[in-house]
Design a protein around this motif. Structure first.
Motif, PDB file in Angstrom:
ATOM      1  N   LEU A   1      32.871  93.284  52.156  1.00  0.00           N
ATOM      2  CA  LEU A   1      32.672  91.851  51.935  1.00  0.00           C
ATOM      3  C   LEU A   1      31.558  91.311  52.823  1.00  0.00           C
ATOM      4  CD1 LEU A   1      33.609  89.328  50.447  1.00  0.00           C
ATOM      5  CD2 LEU A   1      35.348  89.012  52.202  1.00  0.00           C
ATOM      6  N   ALA A   2      31.530  91.732  54.074  1.00  0.00           N
ATOM      7  CA  ALA A   2      30.472  91.284  54.986  1.00  0.00           C
ATOM      8  C   ALA A   2      29.108  91.766  54.506  1.00  0.00           C
ATOM      9  CB  ALA A   2      30.747  91.798  56.395  1.00  0.00           C
ATOM     10  N   ALA A   3      29.036  93.005  54.013  1.00  0.00           N
ATOM     11  CA  ALA A   3      27.766  93.531  53.510  1.00  0.00           C
ATOM     12  C   ALA A   3      27.311  92.770  52.269  1.00  0.00           C
ATOM     13  CB  ALA A   3      27.903  95.017  53.201  1.00  0.00           C
ATOM     14  N   LEU A   4      28.247  92.446  51.388  1.00  0.00           N
ATOM     15  CA  LEU A   4      27.891  91.689  50.183  1.00  0.00           C
ATOM     16  C   LEU A   4      27.417  90.282  50.535  1.00  0.00           C
ATOM     17  CD1 LEU A   4      30.703  92.741  47.700  1.00  0.00           C
ATOM     18  CD2 LEU A   4      28.272  93.243  47.517  1.00  0.00           C
ATOM     19  N   ARG A   5      28.094  89.658  51.472  1.00  0.00           N
ATOM     20  CA  ARG A   5      27.685  88.302  51.871  1.00  0.00           C
ATOM     21  C   ARG A   5      26.316  88.310  52.531  1.00  0.00           C
ATOM     22  NH1 ARG A   5      33.505  86.220  54.040  1.00  0.00           N
ATOM     23  NH2 ARG A   5      34.271  85.494  52.032  1.00  0.00           N
ATOM     24  N   ALA A   6      26.033  89.340  53.305  1.00  0.00           N
ATOM     25  CA  ALA A   6      24.739  89.426  53.981  1.00  0.00           C
ATOM     26  C   ALA A   6      23.601  89.626  52.980  1.00  0.00           C
ATOM     27  CB  ALA A   6      24.752  90.569  54.990  1.00  0.00           C
ATOM     28  N   GLY A   7      23.845  90.361  51.911  1.00  0.00           N
ATOM     29  CA  GLY A   7      22.811  90.638  50.926  1.00  0.00           C
ATOM     30  C   GLY A   7      22.838  89.706  49.737  1.00  0.00           C
ATOM     31  N   HIS A   8      23.667  88.676  49.776  1.00  0.00           N
ATOM     32  CA  HIS A   8      23.851  87.770  48.631  1.00  0.00           C
ATOM     33  C   HIS A   8      22.798  86.674  48.681  1.00  0.00           C
ATOM     34  CE1 HIS A   8      26.201  86.201  45.352  1.00  0.00           C
ATOM     35  NE2 HIS A   8      26.363  85.049  45.939  1.00  0.00           N
ATOM     36  N   ARG A   9      21.658  86.904  48.059  1.00  0.00           N
ATOM     37  CA  ARG A   9      20.540  85.952  48.085  1.00  0.00           C
ATOM     38  C   ARG A   9      20.609  84.983  46.897  1.00  0.00           C
ATOM     39  NH1 ARG A   9      19.877  87.404  52.739  1.00  0.00           N
ATOM     40  NH2 ARG A   9      18.633  89.166  53.372  1.00  0.00           N
ATOM     41  N   GLN A  10      20.758  85.522  45.696  1.00  0.00           N
ATOM     42  CA  GLN A  10      20.803  84.678  44.504  1.00  0.00           C
ATOM     43  C   GLN A  10      22.251  84.520  44.047  1.00  0.00           C
ATOM     44  OE1 GLN A  10      18.321  87.008  41.860  1.00  0.00           O
ATOM     45  NE2 GLN A  10      16.717  85.489  42.024  1.00  0.00           N
ATOM     46  N   ARG A  11      22.532  83.435  43.369  1.00  0.00           N
ATOM     47  CA  ARG A  11      23.872  83.243  42.813  1.00  0.00           C
ATOM     48  C   ARG A  11      24.043  84.156  41.622  1.00  0.00           C
ATOM     49  NH1 ARG A  11      27.904  80.567  44.699  1.00  0.00           N
ATOM     50  NH2 ARG A  11      28.826  80.082  42.716  1.00  0.00           N
ATOM     51  N   ASP A  12      25.035  84.983  41.683  1.00  0.00           N
ATOM     52  CA  ASP A  12      25.360  85.889  40.590  1.00  0.00           C
ATOM     53  C   ASP A  12      26.867  85.831  40.402  1.00  0.00           C
ATOM     54  OD1 ASP A  12      25.656  87.861  38.727  1.00  0.00           O
ATOM     55  OD2 ASP A  12      24.651  89.416  39.881  1.00  0.00           O
ATOM     56  N   PRO A  13      27.328  85.323  39.276  1.00  0.00           N
ATOM     57  CA  PRO A  13      28.774  85.179  39.072  1.00  0.00           C
ATOM     58  C   PRO A  13      29.521  86.510  39.174  1.00  0.00           C
ATOM     59  CG  PRO A  13      27.559  84.197  37.240  1.00  0.00           C
ATOM     60  CD  PRO A  13      26.569  84.812  38.152  1.00  0.00           C
ATOM     61  N   ARG A  14      28.870  87.596  38.812  1.00  0.00           N
ATOM     62  CA  ARG A  14      29.528  88.903  38.905  1.00  0.00           C
ATOM     63  C   ARG A  14      29.791  89.277  40.355  1.00  0.00           C
ATOM     64  NH1 ARG A  14      25.133  91.976  35.607  1.00  0.00           N
ATOM     65  NH2 ARG A  14      23.992  90.646  37.015  1.00  0.00           N
ATOM     66  N   MET A  15      28.814  89.017  41.215  1.00  0.00           N
ATOM     67  CA  MET A  15      28.988  89.327  42.629  1.00  0.00           C
ATOM     68  C   MET A  15      29.998  88.370  43.264  1.00  0.00           C
ATOM     69  SD  MET A  15      27.364  92.005  42.982  1.00  0.00           S
ATOM     70  CE  MET A  15      27.610  92.232  44.711  1.00  0.00           C
ATOM     71  N   ASP A  16      30.009  87.117  42.795  1.00  0.00           N
ATOM     72  CA  ASP A  16      31.011  86.172  43.280  1.00  0.00           C
ATOM     73  C   ASP A  16      32.411  86.676  42.965  1.00  0.00           C
ATOM     74  OD1 ASP A  16      29.047  84.495  44.233  1.00  0.00           O
ATOM     75  OD2 ASP A  16      29.087  83.164  42.488  1.00  0.00           O
ATOM     76  N   LEU A  17      32.582  87.237  41.772  1.00  0.00           N
ATOM     77  CA  LEU A  17      33.875  87.780  41.363  1.00  0.00           C
ATOM     78  C   LEU A  17      34.282  88.951  42.257  1.00  0.00           C
ATOM     79  CD1 LEU A  17      36.235  87.901  39.340  1.00  0.00           C
ATOM     80  CD2 LEU A  17      34.840  89.452  37.985  1.00  0.00           C
ATOM     81  N   VAL A  18      33.348  89.831  42.537  1.00  0.00           N
ATOM     82  CA  VAL A  18      33.649  90.971  43.401  1.00  0.00           C
ATOM     83  C   VAL A  18      33.993  90.497  44.803  1.00  0.00           C
ATOM     84  CG1 VAL A  18      32.675  93.036  44.459  1.00  0.00           C
ATOM     85  CG2 VAL A  18      32.262  92.585  42.046  1.00  0.00           C
ATOM     86  N   MET A  19      33.226  89.536  45.321  1.00  0.00           N
ATOM     87  CA  MET A  19      33.505  89.028  46.665  1.00  0.00           C
ATOM     88  C   MET A  19      34.845  88.307  46.716  1.00  0.00           C
ATOM     89  SD  MET A  19      29.857  87.899  48.332  1.00  0.00           S
ATOM     90  CE  MET A  19      29.389  86.742  47.078  1.00  0.00           C
ATOM     91  N   LEU A  20      35.179  87.594  45.650  1.00  0.00           N
ATOM     92  CA  LEU A  20      36.475  86.920  45.586  1.00  0.00           C
ATOM     93  C   LEU A  20      37.606  87.943  45.608  1.00  0.00           C
ATOM     94  CD1 LEU A  20      38.065  84.274  45.179  1.00  0.00           C
ATOM     95  CD2 LEU A  20      37.869  84.681  42.720  1.00  0.00           C
ATOM     96  N   ALA A  21      37.439  89.005  44.851  1.00  0.00           N
ATOM     97  CA  ALA A  21      38.472  90.041  44.810  1.00  0.00           C
ATOM     98  C   ALA A  21      38.597  90.750  46.156  1.00  0.00           C
ATOM     99  CB  ALA A  21      38.146  91.051  43.713  1.00  0.00           C
ATOM    100  N   LEU A  22      37.482  90.990  46.821  1.00  0.00           N
ATOM    101  CA  LEU A  22      37.529  91.651  48.124  1.00  0.00           C
ATOM    102  C   LEU A  22      38.130  90.748  49.191  1.00  0.00           C
ATOM    103  CD1 LEU A  22      34.101  93.500  48.259  1.00  0.00           C
ATOM    104  CD2 LEU A  22      36.360  94.540  48.187  1.00  0.00           C
ATOM    105  N   GLY A  23      37.867  89.465  49.081  1.00  0.00           N
ATOM    106  CA  GLY A  23      38.363  88.524  50.079  1.00  0.00           C
ATOM    107  C   GLY A  23      39.807  88.138  49.882  1.00  0.00           C
ATOM    108  N   GLY A  24      40.339  88.381  48.685  1.00  0.00           N
ATOM    109  CA  GLY A  24      41.724  88.027  48.401  1.00  0.00           C
ATOM    110  C   GLY A  24      42.706  88.979  49.064  1.00  0.00           C
ATOM    111  N   ARG A  25      43.955  88.616  49.027  1.00  0.00           N
ATOM    112  CA  ARG A  25      44.990  89.430  49.660  1.00  0.00           C
ATOM    113  C   ARG A  25      45.565  90.464  48.698  1.00  0.00           C
ATOM    114  NH1 ARG A  25      45.437  87.807  54.701  1.00  0.00           N
ATOM    115  NH2 ARG A  25      45.203  85.615  55.131  1.00  0.00           N
ATOM    116  N   SER A  26      45.146  90.437  47.473  1.00  0.00           N
ATOM    117  CA  SER A  26      45.686  91.375  46.482  1.00  0.00           C
ATOM    118  C   SER A  26      45.253  92.797  46.806  1.00  0.00           C
ATOM    119  CB  SER A  26      45.186  90.992  45.092  1.00  0.00           C
ATOM    120  OG  SER A  26      45.589  91.961  44.157  1.00  0.00           O
ATOM    121  N   GLN A  27      46.183  93.722  46.704  1.00  0.00           N
ATOM    122  CA  GLN A  27      45.894  95.121  46.976  1.00  0.00           C
ATOM    123  C   GLN A  27      45.366  95.829  45.737  1.00  0.00           C
ATOM    124  OE1 GLN A  27      46.078  96.631  49.931  1.00  0.00           O
ATOM    125  NE2 GLN A  27      46.668  94.700  50.869  1.00  0.00           N
TER     126      GLN A  27
END
Length: 85
Positions: free
Chosen positions: A32-58
């Motif tokens: 998640l930290a690596a994705l946030r660091a490299g997240h330059r443009q808004r991309d809904p797909r990457m937002d979805l991945v970051m949301l899933a990584l940041g969530g508590r769901s296993q």
């Protein structure tokens, strides 16, 4: 084969290798930290991945399935567009 073994022995100063154990929670946080660091443009797909990584769901299986379906749909749409040209 012997040359490769000799090269391997010369490369490593000691004969042992170090294995580091990382928990899945720590791996998710690092990803998640690596994705946030490299997240330059808004991309809904990457937002979805970051949301899933940041969530508590296993269970990440739903997100992977959604990504696979999205890739298949985009491939089909591209084929349809190519056929129209």
């Amino acid at each position: 084969d012997d040359d490769a073994l000799e090269l391997f022995k010369k490369t490593l100063p000691s004969p042992s290798l170090l294995q580091v154990a990382v928990s899945s929670k720590m791996a998710r946080q690092q990803a998640l930290a690596a994705l946030r660091a490299g997240h330059r443009q808004r991309d809904p797909r990457m937002d979805l991945v970051m949301l899933a990584l940041g969530g508590r769901s296993q269970n990440f299986e739903k997100v992977l399935t959604m990504i696979d379906e999205m890739v298949a749909l985009l491939g089909k749409e591209q084929a349809d567009d190519d056929a129209k040209k």
